[in-house]
Design an enzyme around this catalytic site. Structure first.
Site, PDB file in Angstrom:
ATOM      1  N   ARG A  24       0.829  -1.214   0.000  1.00 26.02           N
ATOM      2  CA  ARG A  24       0.000   0.000   0.000  1.00 26.02           C
ATOM      3  C   ARG A  24       0.858   1.256   0.000  1.00 26.02           C
ATOM      4  O   ARG A  24       0.532   2.241  -0.666  1.00 26.02           O
ATOM      5  CB  ARG A  24      -0.925   0.004   1.212  1.00 26.02           C
ATOM      6  CG  ARG A  24      -1.997  -1.057   1.134  1.00 26.02           C
ATOM      7  CD  ARG A  24      -2.848  -1.060   2.373  1.00 26.02           C
ATOM      8  NE  ARG A  24      -3.680  -2.257   2.412  1.00 26.02           N
ATOM      9  CZ  ARG A  24      -4.532  -2.528   3.371  1.00 26.02           C
ATOM     10  NH1 ARG A  24      -4.680  -1.683   4.387  1.00 26.02           N
ATOM     11  NH2 ARG A  24      -5.236  -3.639   3.337  1.00 26.02           N
ATOM     12  N   ASP A  78     -13.195 -10.939   8.483  1.00 28.47           N
ATOM     13  CA  ASP A  78     -12.049 -10.506   9.286  1.00 28.47           C
ATOM     14  C   ASP A  78     -12.407  -9.432  10.310  1.00 28.47           C
ATOM     15  O   ASP A  78     -11.541  -8.731  10.814  1.00 28.47           O
ATOM     16  CB  ASP A  78     -10.926 -10.016   8.387  1.00 28.47           C
ATOM     17  CG  ASP A  78     -11.318  -8.795   7.571  1.00 28.47           C
ATOM     18  OD1 ASP A  78     -12.517  -8.476   7.505  1.00 28.47           O
ATOM     19  OD2 ASP A  78     -10.429  -8.155   6.995  1.00 28.47           O
ATOM     20  N   GLU A  79     -13.686  -9.310  10.645  1.00 28.37           N
ATOM     21  CA  GLU A  79     -14.109  -8.321  11.629  1.00 28.37           C
ATOM     22  C   GLU A  79     -15.153  -8.919  12.562  1.00 28.37           C
ATOM     23  O   GLU A  79     -16.104  -9.545  12.114  1.00 28.37           O
ATOM     24  CB  GLU A  79     -14.715  -7.102  10.949  1.00 28.37           C
ATOM     25  CG  GLU A  79     -13.752  -6.338  10.070  1.00 28.37           C
ATOM     26  CD  GLU A  79     -14.428  -5.181   9.377  1.00 28.37           C
ATOM     27  OE1 GLU A  79     -14.911  -4.267  10.083  1.00 28.37           O
ATOM     28  OE2 GLU A  79     -14.496  -5.200   8.149  1.00 28.37           O
TER      29      GLU A  79
END
Length: 107
Positions: A24, A78-79
């Protein structure tokens, strides 16, 4: 661990679905075509993310652990949101019962 500091992208079909922080920082974000990502970072490590079974299995394991601490709500693979209010109140009650003062965070 060997890829921890290297730019890595997870790919599905012909796009990058996610990337790590080193990638990123170099400009490779989500939903970028693989060809474009490789132009931006030629030494980008590509990982096939087509089979999500291992991720789903680990996600279930993590959810199982977190749900021990309170009501857990899955927000995605993933949360997870966990309401630990009751657990915090019980701990505050225990502290007071054991002769301590009520913590300032108890409302």
């Amino acid at each position: 661990p060997s890829l921890r500091l290297k730019p890595v992208a997870i790919c599905q079909k012909y796009i990058v679905v996610t990337s790590n922080y080193p990638a990123r920082e170099l400009g490779v974000g989500k939903l970028v075509r693989i060809t474009e990502a490789l132009k931006i970072v030629p030494d980008l490590t590509l990982v096939n993310g087509e089979d999500l079974t291992p991720y789903r299995n680990v996600s279930k394991q993590i959810y199982s652990v977190l749900s021990r601490f309170g009501v857990a709500e899955r927000m995605g693979m993933d949360e997870v949101w966990v309401d630990v209010t009751d657990r915090c109140r019980a701990e505050a009650d225990r502290l007071v019962r054991d002769g301590g003062e009520s913590p300032g965070w108890v409302g």
